[in-house]
Design a protein around this motif. Sequence first.
Motif, PDB file in Angstrom:
ATOM      1  N   ILE A   1     -16.071  10.286  -1.928  1.00 55.12           N
ATOM      2  CA  ILE A   1     -15.668  10.539  -3.314  1.00 55.12           C
ATOM      3  C   ILE A   1     -14.190  10.906  -3.432  1.00 55.12           C
ATOM      4  N   GLU A   2     -13.667  11.657  -2.451  1.00 52.04           N
ATOM      5  CA  GLU A   2     -12.248  12.036  -2.518  1.00 52.04           C
ATOM      6  C   GLU A   2     -11.334  10.822  -2.292  1.00 52.04           C
ATOM      7  N   HIS A   3     -11.757   9.953  -1.355  1.00 52.63           N
ATOM      8  CA  HIS A   3     -11.004   8.716  -1.123  1.00 52.63           C
ATOM      9  C   HIS A   3     -11.024   7.837  -2.378  1.00 52.63           C
ATOM     10  N   VAL A   4     -12.182   7.772  -3.032  1.00 53.12           N
ATOM     11  CA  VAL A   4     -12.302   6.950  -4.248  1.00 53.12           C
ATOM     12  C   VAL A   4     -11.346   7.479  -5.322  1.00 53.12           C
ATOM     13  N   ALA A   5     -11.313   8.817  -5.473  1.00 51.67           N
ATOM     14  CA  ALA A   5     -10.428   9.413  -6.482  1.00 51.67           C
ATOM     15  C   ALA A   5      -8.959   9.145  -6.142  1.00 51.67           C
ATOM     16  N   ALA A   6      -8.625   9.237  -4.862  1.00 44.87           N
ATOM     17  CA  ALA A   6      -7.239   8.981  -4.432  1.00 44.87           C
ATOM     18  C   ALA A   6      -6.883   7.512  -4.674  1.00 44.87           C
ATOM     19  N   ALA A   7      -7.758   6.603  -4.248  1.00 47.34           N
ATOM     20  CA  ALA A   7      -7.498   5.163  -4.396  1.00 47.34           C
ATOM     21  C   ALA A   7      -7.436   4.776  -5.881  1.00 47.34           C
ATOM     22  N   SER A   8      -8.282   5.403  -6.699  1.00 47.66           N
ATOM     23  CA  SER A   8      -8.265   5.115  -8.141  1.00 47.66           C
ATOM     24  C   SER A   8      -6.933   5.525  -8.754  1.00 47.66           C
ATOM     25  N   THR A   9      -6.367   6.615  -8.246  1.00 48.99           N
ATOM     26  CA  THR A   9      -5.060   7.078  -8.734  1.00 48.99           C
ATOM     27  C   THR A   9      -3.973   6.061  -8.383  1.00 48.99           C
ATOM     28  N   LEU A  10      -4.017   5.540  -7.163  1.00 48.32           N
ATOM     29  CA  LEU A  10      -3.029   4.518  -6.765  1.00 48.32           C
ATOM     30  C   LEU A  10      -3.141   3.296  -7.669  1.00 48.32           C
ATOM     31  N   CYS A  11      -4.386   2.889  -7.930  1.00 44.94           N
ATOM     32  CA  CYS A  11      -4.604   1.696  -8.761  1.00 44.94           C
ATOM     33  C   CYS A  11      -4.152   1.933 -10.206  1.00 44.94           C
ATOM     34  N   GLU A  12      -4.356   3.156 -10.691  1.00 46.46           N
ATOM     35  CA  GLU A  12      -3.939   3.491 -12.059  1.00 46.46           C
ATOM     36  C   GLU A  12      -2.409   3.386 -12.185  1.00 46.46           C
ATOM     37  N   ILE A  13      -1.702   3.923 -11.183  1.00 42.57           N
ATOM     38  CA  ILE A  13      -0.232   3.866 -11.205  1.00 42.57           C
ATOM     39  C   ILE A  13       0.224   2.402 -11.134  1.00 42.57           C
ATOM     40  N   THR A  14      -0.441   1.608 -10.292  1.00 40.61           N
ATOM     41  CA  THR A  14      -0.075   0.191 -10.159  1.00 40.61           C
ATOM     42  C   THR A  14      -0.310  -0.547 -11.476  1.00 40.61           C
ATOM     43  N   ARG A  15      -1.446  -0.240 -12.118  1.00 41.59           N
ATOM     44  CA  ARG A  15      -1.756  -0.883 -13.399  1.00 41.59           C
ATOM     45  C   ARG A  15      -0.678  -0.578 -14.443  1.00 41.59           C
ATOM     46  N   LEU A  16      -0.154   0.643 -14.423  1.00 43.69           N
ATOM     47  CA  LEU A  16       0.835   1.049 -15.429  1.00 43.69           C
ATOM     48  C   LEU A  16       2.261   0.599 -15.106  1.00 43.69           C
ATOM     49  N   THR A  17       2.484   0.090 -13.887  1.00 46.54           N
ATOM     50  CA  THR A  17       3.853  -0.284 -13.509  1.00 46.54           C
ATOM     51  C   THR A  17       3.988  -1.769 -13.152  1.00 46.54           C
ATOM     52  N   THR A  18       2.940  -2.557 -13.426  1.00 45.98           N
ATOM     53  CA  THR A  18       3.027  -4.004 -13.185  1.00 45.98           C
ATOM     54  C   THR A  18       2.678  -4.746 -14.478  1.00 45.98           C
ATOM     55  N   TYR A  19       3.110  -5.997 -14.545  1.00 45.41           N
ATOM     56  CA  TYR A  19       2.974  -6.758 -15.794  1.00 45.41           C
ATOM     57  C   TYR A  19       2.562  -8.181 -15.502  1.00 45.41           C
ATOM     58  N   GLU A  20       1.883  -8.786 -16.476  1.00 44.19           N
ATOM     59  CA  GLU A  20       1.514 -10.197 -16.338  1.00 44.19           C
ATOM     60  C   GLU A  20       2.782 -11.040 -16.269  1.00 44.19           C
ATOM     61  N   ASN A  21       2.772 -12.012 -15.374  1.00 47.58           N
ATOM     62  CA  ASN A  21       3.895 -12.957 -15.235  1.00 47.58           C
ATOM     63  C   ASN A  21       5.210 -12.334 -14.775  1.00 47.58           C
ATOM     64  N   VAL A  22       5.172 -11.085 -14.316  1.00 46.39           N
ATOM     65  CA  VAL A  22       6.382 -10.480 -13.746  1.00 46.39           C
ATOM     66  C   VAL A  22       6.119 -10.246 -12.261  1.00 46.39           C
ATOM     67  N   THR A  23       6.842 -10.969 -11.405  1.00 45.50           N
ATOM     68  CA  THR A  23       6.582 -10.843  -9.968  1.00 45.50           C
ATOM     69  C   THR A  23       7.392  -9.696  -9.365  1.00 45.50           C
ATOM     70  N   ASP A  24       6.762  -9.017  -8.404  1.00 41.43           N
ATOM     71  CA  ASP A  24       7.392  -7.888  -7.712  1.00 41.43           C
ATOM     72  C   ASP A  24       6.555  -7.607  -6.465  1.00 41.43           C
ATOM     73  N   PRO A  25       6.739  -8.412  -5.394  1.00 39.76           N
ATOM     74  CA  PRO A  25       5.885  -8.320  -4.203  1.00 39.76           C
ATOM     75  C   PRO A  25       5.805  -6.916  -3.604  1.00 39.76           C
ATOM     76  N   PHE A  26       6.848  -6.111  -3.776  1.00 32.93           N
ATOM     77  CA  PHE A  26       6.836  -4.727  -3.275  1.00 32.93           C
ATOM     78  C   PHE A  26       5.594  -3.986  -3.750  1.00 32.93           C
ATOM     79  N   GLN A  27       5.219  -4.209  -5.017  1.00 27.97           N
ATOM     80  CA  GLN A  27       4.090  -3.476  -5.613  1.00 27.97           C
ATOM     81  C   GLN A  27       2.771  -3.781  -4.902  1.00 27.97           C
ATOM     82  N   PHE A  28       2.582  -5.028  -4.519  1.00 29.72           N
ATOM     83  CA  PHE A  28       1.358  -5.386  -3.806  1.00 29.72           C
ATOM     84  C   PHE A  28       1.377  -4.790  -2.399  1.00 29.72           C
ATOM     85  N   GLN A  29       2.518  -4.944  -1.736  1.00 31.92           N
ATOM     86  CA  GLN A  29       2.629  -4.468  -0.349  1.00 31.92           C
ATOM     87  C   GLN A  29       2.413  -2.968  -0.239  1.00 31.92           C
TER      88      GLN A  29
END
Length: 248
Positions: A88-116
């Motif tokens: 459960i703690e890993h899930v909460a941590a990973a969900s936080t990473l995904c939330e930040i990624t969702r808020l800092t990436t955009y459709e049709n805007v490439t930025d390979p750093f974000q995936f890596q």
Amino acid sequence: MARRSTRATAIILGRTKLREQDLILTMISEDGSQVRAIAKGARKPGSRLAARTELFCESDLLISHGRGLSIVTEAEVRKRHTEISSDIEHVAAASTLCEITRLTTYENVTDPFQFQILSKALDIIGASASGYNEAIVVAAFAIKVLSHCGWRPEVDTCIACGEPSVSRFSVAGGGILCESCAKDVAGAVPITASQVEWIKSLINSRFEVLASCTIDEDTSTFLLRLAHSWCATHLEARLRAFEFYAGM
Ligand SMILES: [Zn+2]
């Protein structure tokens, strides 16, 4: 109307219910752009597509585009991260990473750093053994990603006058302040020299190094809260997954 298909490797950031049996997936593809697509039938019990598009999964997808939302027609898992979903703690941590990624990436805007960086951080969260400092990895991810996007905390000298001796930190102001300048800045919190060094480490050190370093509970909590406040203020968003994780 003819539909066009493309292949993409993507990490699943979020899953939203759509109708009785379908899901809308929010993903980051390998080129760093955000992708949203429907996974048809993924809410049916035993759906193969559901198992291949679980949260945090890194999957190879075939996506069909046409009018309206795209549709995931095939999926093969590259990396499942089962070690994350069983804790459960890993899930909460990973969900936080995904939330930040969702808020800092955009459709049709490439930025390979974000995936890596997301792929790397999920590996570290999944591999974290006891004694590993997961909170530091989450705080570092937040600060690294925001720094990359243009919101790098100023931690070398006072943001107002350049004085090297500092005692406060202002999230809204963007960094550290000397005692005299801090008088004019509302909400500047006290900060120690050691805490300033820690913020520099969040920006500059690798996840592996941070995860295995020794840090006291108070400093760890301070950094996690600061990272949360940094994200909420500069992204101008409420980060519910981050709030939940920081409150655990
Ligand atoms: Zn100053």
